[in-house]
Every structure is written in C-alpha cells, then in structure tokens.
Scaffold this motif. Sequence first.
Motif, PDB file in Angstrom:
ATOM      1  N   ASN A  17       0.832  -1.203   0.000  1.00 39.87           N
ATOM      2  CA  ASN A  17       0.000   0.000   0.000  1.00 39.87           C
ATOM      3  C   ASN A  17       0.867   1.255   0.000  1.00 39.87           C
ATOM      4  OD1 ASN A  17       0.797   0.396   2.654  1.00 39.87           O
ATOM      5  ND2 ASN A  17      -1.198  -0.074   3.546  1.00 39.87           N
ATOM      6  N   ARG A  52       1.767   3.120   2.199  1.00 40.28           N
ATOM      7  CA  ARG A  52       2.689   3.220   3.332  1.00 40.28           C
ATOM      8  C   ARG A  52       3.836   2.229   3.181  1.00 40.28           C
ATOM      9  NH1 ARG A  52      -1.154   2.672   8.484  1.00 40.28           N
ATOM     10  NH2 ARG A  52       0.716   3.324   9.580  1.00 40.28           N
ATOM     11  N   GLN A  87       3.510  -0.946   3.292  1.00 40.73           N
ATOM     12  CA  GLN A  87       3.181  -2.211   3.962  1.00 40.73           C
ATOM     13  C   GLN A  87       2.811  -3.268   2.925  1.00 40.73           C
ATOM     14  OE1 GLN A  87      -0.174  -0.370   6.053  1.00 40.73           O
ATOM     15  NE2 GLN A  87       0.659  -1.125   7.988  1.00 40.73           N
ATOM     16  N   PHE A 124     -13.332  -6.416  -1.629  1.00 42.90           N
ATOM     17  CA  PHE A 124     -13.174  -5.329  -0.660  1.00 42.90           C
ATOM     18  C   PHE A 124     -13.858  -4.062  -1.156  1.00 42.90           C
ATOM     19  CE2 PHE A 124      -9.750  -8.071   0.873  1.00 42.90           C
ATOM     20  CZ  PHE A 124      -9.957  -7.986   2.247  1.00 42.90           C
ATOM     21  N   ARG A 135     -13.108  -1.080  -0.175  1.00 39.06           N
ATOM     22  CA  ARG A 135     -12.065  -0.047  -0.324  1.00 39.06           C
ATOM     23  C   ARG A 135     -12.635   1.363  -0.101  1.00 39.06           C
ATOM     24  NH1 ARG A 135      -7.487  -2.133  -2.811  1.00 39.06           N
ATOM     25  NH2 ARG A 135      -6.550  -0.264  -1.902  1.00 39.06           N
ATOM     26  N   ALA A 193      -1.786   8.851   9.242  1.00 41.62           N
ATOM     27  CA  ALA A 193      -1.117   7.576   8.978  1.00 41.62           C
ATOM     28  C   ALA A 193      -1.041   7.260   7.488  1.00 41.62           C
ATOM     29  CB  ALA A 193      -1.857   6.448   9.702  1.00 41.62           C
ATOM     30  N   GLY A 211      -0.015   7.421   3.611  1.00 42.55           N
ATOM     31  CA  GLY A 211       1.228   7.768   2.923  1.00 42.55           C
ATOM     32  C   GLY A 211       0.960   8.694   1.745  1.00 42.55           C
ATOM     33  N   HIS A 255       1.159  10.088  -2.070  1.00 43.34           N
ATOM     34  CA  HIS A 255       1.240   9.437  -3.387  1.00 43.34           C
ATOM     35  C   HIS A 255       0.837  10.465  -4.441  1.00 43.34           C
ATOM     36  CE1 HIS A 255      -3.155   9.163  -3.712  1.00 43.34           C
ATOM     37  NE2 HIS A 255      -3.147   8.880  -2.431  1.00 43.34           N
ATOM     38  N   THR A 308     -12.001  -8.672   6.650  1.00 45.34           N
ATOM     39  CA  THR A 308     -11.220  -7.456   6.830  1.00 45.34           C
ATOM     40  C   THR A 308      -9.819  -7.614   6.251  1.00 45.34           C
ATOM     41  OG1 THR A 308     -10.578  -8.159   9.043  1.00 45.34           O
ATOM     42  CG2 THR A 308     -12.472  -6.692   8.887  1.00 45.34           C
ATOM     43  N   VAL A 363      -6.078  -4.834   5.213  1.00 47.62           N
ATOM     44  CA  VAL A 363      -5.464  -3.521   5.367  1.00 47.62           C
ATOM     45  C   VAL A 363      -5.634  -2.760   4.060  1.00 47.62           C
ATOM     46  CG1 VAL A 363      -3.360  -2.254   5.910  1.00 47.62           C
ATOM     47  CG2 VAL A 363      -3.775  -4.501   6.948  1.00 47.62           C
ATOM     48  N   ASP A 364      -6.174  -1.545   4.159  1.00 51.41           N
ATOM     49  CA  ASP A 364      -6.461  -0.750   2.970  1.00 51.41           C
ATOM     50  C   ASP A 364      -5.182  -0.099   2.420  1.00 51.41           C
ATOM     51  OD1 ASP A 364      -7.903   0.533   0.986  1.00 51.41           O
ATOM     52  OD2 ASP A 364      -9.512   1.133   2.334  1.00 51.41           O
ATOM     53  N   GLY A 365      -5.320   0.527   1.265  1.00 48.65           N
ATOM     54  CA  GLY A 365      -4.189   1.190   0.624  1.00 48.65           C
ATOM     55  C   GLY A 365      -3.547   2.254   1.494  1.00 48.65           C
ATOM     56  N   CYS A 366      -4.303   2.810   2.429  1.00 42.71           N
ATOM     57  CA  CYS A 366      -3.800   3.879   3.286  1.00 42.71           C
ATOM     58  C   CYS A 366      -3.543   3.399   4.703  1.00 42.71           C
ATOM     59  CB  CYS A 366      -4.822   5.016   3.308  1.00 42.71           C
ATOM     60  SG  CYS A 366      -6.413   4.477   3.973  1.00 42.71           S
ATOM     61  N   GLY A 367      -3.683   2.072   4.920  1.00 44.68           N
ATOM     62  CA  GLY A 367      -3.296   1.512   6.208  1.00 44.68           C
ATOM     63  C   GLY A 367      -4.423   1.224   7.180  1.00 44.68           C
ATOM     64  N   ALA A 421     -10.980   1.394  -4.860  1.00 44.68           N
ATOM     65  CA  ALA A 421      -9.840   0.888  -5.614  1.00 44.68           C
ATOM     66  C   ALA A 421     -10.171  -0.479  -6.194  1.00 44.68           C
ATOM     67  CB  ALA A 421      -8.617   0.810  -4.706  1.00 44.68           C
ATOM     68  N   GLU A 422      -9.306  -0.981  -7.068  1.00 46.17           N
ATOM     69  CA  GLU A 422      -9.422  -2.344  -7.622  1.00 46.17           C
ATOM     70  C   GLU A 422     -10.752  -2.604  -8.316  1.00 46.17           C
ATOM     71  OE1 GLU A 422      -7.317  -5.297  -7.652  1.00 46.17           O
ATOM     72  OE2 GLU A 422      -5.750  -3.821  -7.349  1.00 46.17           O
ATOM     73  N   GLY A 453      -9.882  -5.863 -11.249  1.00 53.44           N
ATOM     74  CA  GLY A 453      -9.442  -4.682 -10.520  1.00 53.44           C
ATOM     75  C   GLY A 453      -9.163  -3.461 -11.376  1.00 53.44           C
TER      76      GLY A 453
END
Lengths: 363, 363
Positions: free
Chosen positions: A317, A319, A321, B43, B45, B104, B106, B108, B182, B184-188, B261-262, B283
């Motif tokens: 992602n 971040r 991760q 997801f 998203r 938190a 990131g 882009h 669940t 972890v998303d693109g942004c955490g 996303a996707e 996606g």
Amino acid sequence: MITPTVDVLRGAIVESRHRVSVAVTDADGALVAWAGDPGVVTFWRSAAKFFQALPLVVDGGAEALGVTDPELALACASHNGEHRHRELAASLLAKAHCGVDDLACGPHPSLAEGVARAMAERGEKLTRLHSNCSGKHAAMLAQARFRGWRSADYADLGHPVQHRCLEEVARWTGAAEMSIGTGVDGCGVLCFALPIRAMALAYARLGARRLGGEGSEAREAAADRLVRAVTAEPFLIAGTGRFCTELLTTSGGRVVPKVGAEGVYCAALPEAGLGVALKVEDGDFRSSVAALVAVLDQLAPGIASVASEWRSPPVKNTRGQVVGWMEAHVPLRSDGGWRRARRGGMMLRRKMAMRAAGLEGIP
Amino acid sequence: MITPTVDVLRGAIVESRHRVSVAVTDADGALVAWAGDPGVVTFWRSAAKFFQALPLVVDGGAEALGVTDPELALACASHNGEHRHRELAASLLAKAHCGVDDLACGPHPSLAEGVARAMAERGEKLTRLHSNCSGKHAAMLAQARFRGWRSADYADLGHPVQHRCLEEVARWTGAAEMSIGTGVDGCGVLCFALPIRAMALAYARLGARRLGGEGSEAREAAADRLVRAVTAEPFLIAGTGRFCTELLTTSGGRVVPKVGAEGVYCAALPEAGLGVALKVEDGDFRSSVAALVAVLDQLAPGIASVASEWRSPPVKNTRGQVVGWMEAHVPLRSDGGWRRARRGGMMLRRKMAMRAAGLEGIP
C-alpha cells in the motif's frame, strides 16, 4: 473444470482475479499442454519482435550493413532505455544512415519503475532512443535502407517493411497472412492478432531453430543468430530489474522469454523443444509473470531460479506495507505429450546435477 | 448467458477483456437488477468512505468539534490532493488538535494524471495531506479526539475508531459484523470485504436516507448531511478531471457516486431509490467507469451527461494515436423490479422535460 487464474489476495481474501490462457506446443505444432483457451486470439504485441527482426537477417541486410549481434539483440528487445540500450539503438540507426528524428516511436518513461524514477531524478530528457522499441524501429529503418525502400513512412501499415514483418510472422506461426488480424501497436507499427497456440508454435520453432519447408535454411540460421545474440547478453532484451533479463540469465538460456504488452508472455524452451504463449485476459502485466513462472514450474521445474517477487508478487500500500500478494493457479492440462516433455526436463535436471557433482561422463 | 464485460478493442479486434459483476438493490434490499454475480465478495475499499465518515456525525463529534459540511465531504472523498482538498484536510486536522504528521496515510501522486503531472512540473512536494484519503484520516483523528480515544494508533486494526467503522458498515450493509472480511487498505486502515449486493443496499439506504430499525433517526440524519455535503460541492469528492466529480455535477446530485480501488464503483440514485455496486473482476479502473455508465444508461437513461471518454475510453499509444477504445457490454438482468424503477426514471425525465419547458405545475 478449474478456471486458470492469478488471484490477488488482500490478507486472506481474494480481492481481484486475473484469468489466464496458456498454450504450449512443440516445433511440429502439437499442443502438448494448455490452460484456459489455447485458441484465444489476441495481439502478439512486443512478443513478436523476434519475428519482426528476422527479415533484416534473413534478407541479408544485417550482413550487408555490418549489424552486430548486440544490435540484433536490441532489435528483439523491449528495453529499459538504459545507456547501453540507447547506445546500441544509435549505432544501429547510424548503419541505416538515419538519425533519432527518423524513429517513429514515441518517448515514454522506462518500463522498469526504478530506472524510470532514477532517470526522472537525474532530470534525464526522454528521447525516442529511450522508447522500449527503439531497437526494433532502428532495425526496420535498416531493413528499408538495405532493401531500397523509402524510409519516411516505414512505420505505416502499407509500407513494405511492415508487410515483410507480416510475411515472416505468417511463416513462423503457420498462420495464413489473410487470417492474421492487424492493428496499430503501442509504438505505431503494425501488430498482429493470432491464437496464442500459433504464437507458441513460433517460439517452439525459434528455440529449435527448425522451421522446415522450402528456403527455411536461411530463416533457421537467422533464428539461431537472434537466439544466440539475446542469450549472450541478457541485459539487452529488457534491462535492470526486468523479468525477461532475469529469466534469460538464471536459466542460462534454457528459457528464451519475451514479454508483450497487455498481459502477453511468450517463451522458447529450446532443450525441451517447446514454445509457450500465455495471455492474461484483462491485459495485466504482473500476473502474466506469475503465470509464466507457474507454467515453467510444471513444464520444467528448476529450469530457472526465480525470485519470489516474480512468483508471488507482493501487494503493497501507499505506506509500503505488504497487505497481500498474488497467487497463480494455472494447472496445465494435457493429452500426455507434455508429460513426455517434462520427463525430458527431469532428465535434463539429472544431467545438470551430475555435472555439478563432477559425474558428467558417467551415463 | 452473456458474460458482462468491458472489451478493450485495438482496431476491430478485442485485445483484452474485463469481466464485470453488478448488483442493484432498493433500500429494502430487494435485488432489482444484476449482471454477472451480484453475490461476489470483494473489498469495498474507498467506496466505504461514506460509512467510515458517518460515525463522526452520528456520535456527535462533528457538531461538538464544529466540523463543516465541506470538511465532511472531504472525509467521504478520494480526492486529488488539490489546494482546496489539502486546505480542508488541514482545517479538519486542526479541529482534531492534530497535525500532518499524525496522519497515517502515505503520500502518493494525485489520482488524476493531469493534476499529478502539473504538481510534478511545479516541483510540488507531496505530503500526507496530498493522500486521496487525508480527509478520511483527519475525520478518524477527529473521532478519536471526540470520543477520548488515543490517537497515536488510530489506523491500527484493533483501534476503537476502526471497530466503530466496522459497526457502521455492518448497520448499513445489513451484514453481520462477524461475516465481514477485513484487510489492510491502501492507506493503512481497516477495509471491508462484502458481497457487492450488500454494498448496493448500503448505497440505496444512503441515498434514501432510510435505514430503519432502532436508533436509526440519528444515522438517517447523518446520512442526509453527508449526501448534501458532497452534492453541494462536487469538486470535493474527487476533483479536476475525475469521474465522480463529473457525474455528481452533471446529474445534479441525482447520482451520488463513489469510486473504490481495484475496480469497485458504487452509486446511490436517491430519486429512483436504488443503490448500485459493481466490481471489475481483475481490478481495472477505467473499465469500472465504462461499466457504471452502461449500468446508468439502463437504469436511468439521461440521468447524467457523460463525456464519451468515460463511456467508451480511447486507447492511445506512445505517439498519442488513438488505436482502439473500450466498449461496455453489461446487460442488466432482472426479475422485473428494475423495470419498475426504470419507469420511475422515465417519469422523472418527463418531469424534468416539463420543468425545462416551464410546465412544472401542470400534472
């Protein structure tokens, strides 16, 4: 029947899915293994470059103009536009008595993300030499020069350079010229729509240097020169951080791979006498690599050492991760022919192990 | 049965193909139309952002901290990181007594290519405010502040901010918390895996501002505030050159869309009382837009004026030539319910035409 896919997992859940079709043939055109639909028709795109480079060698232009092996390797490449790539494109252009402005391909950032970033950070100005296709285009200009054709519109669909490529593609794929669909490629030249099975046949023949039929000797010799040229310097076919270069290197030429755009990947396995062609239905690139690795694992396990980032690419992602990964499920089906080929692969591995153990001469 | 796809043509030949699934429900959860598999799980998203923003309003934080409508709209956005977006993210952050470093997400490049290019050419340094999710993250920090939860690890999966989002998602989708996957998303932050049918239901309810059940009044009022907020300033949900902004604008709020996303796209059609959710299997983004346009054309023809570049995106090569285009083939199936909804749409259009002709009061 299982649908062959490369799944994109986020955590433990499949988020997206790439469908894959694969054809594996021998040099006689027998379909020895497949997944999905081996008859699916799509554009060959850059995976046709070997066959677009052949006319310059077959017709005698390479010899007449003094084209070197590295220059020929570049003609077959979808390269990163790194220094050595540009240098060779320029020298091939010079032999065609042409300059950078004669190239019809448009500039674009390097296909390798890291290389593209580094170029941007250095403020490197992108030229047409940077195009991943500049070697192919320079070779087309050389062919026009040698054959005495006008060079101005060499990329246009009606130009004899393009028709000569079509002719060569028809020879190696076994498809009638009339049956080959055409379109405009990413770089402006003619591109070819074919069943992936026909693409696989062409790669099997390329690897085996065996075409057969009238006047095939010159073509087989030309194929041999191209395969040797790309194998001698695997950097040229792609470059830093690219899968074609890694696979060609770590297999020691036992796999001769070539990426196409839109999820096409082809490879020759000369020792096994096989050609592979695959298409990711939706055109995704990363999954085409994972699918090719899965196919090689079945056809010729251990033939190349492949980093896990290709076999099962991580999903990261913003971040940085790792939040998931890709997983190829591409079981090959067969009428038994490919098992024989696989046994051939096992013999080969045994031979390699014996060689490593210093037992080479022992039967 | 026709497989719903968005085809990518090069010339006259289909080069690649994106498979699509669609679910259309009303606010009672009836599946009124579909294509492909309306039960496919993926997801949500960024298309979940409305429901991740709701807790701040429902629980009273928005009022207590003086959060404005534009700030709430930004919390629902996947924005371009343009000046006004960053300004609102910063002001919302300030109300949470937080700074940019507390985010938190990131940085882009902007989701809009043209905006990203312009920023790069200006040498604009990307910060966390530029993240398309900075509004969502700022709202999460505001929620943590208001509820008295620690802010340091607000993005982590075990944090009460994230659990509160899961709870809200469960309410609107009608899915049991335990049944929601669940990741972890693109942004955490936490993201949610659900059948697209459940996503469509949530959008139908959002558009209708009708949830039902105990304590639903505060939620319905909060939904109303969010829908009004994004509709009042369509630039905020996405930005320059982005489809969500164009669709929200040209439909005059009769479509409330949200990209994920996707290959996920969702939309509420408040007047028709419908929710739409679709997933491109592989996606891909551009085909998700073309698919959504095709779905709207059937559900509510003429509801928005959509540029042809969205309806049938051109395929260009590195020379800028148009060498092909995308074509959506997504016929909706139905048990008849959606036809009634479509008749509703026709009534609506007739009403609009009458209004335009100054005949509004005439029955």
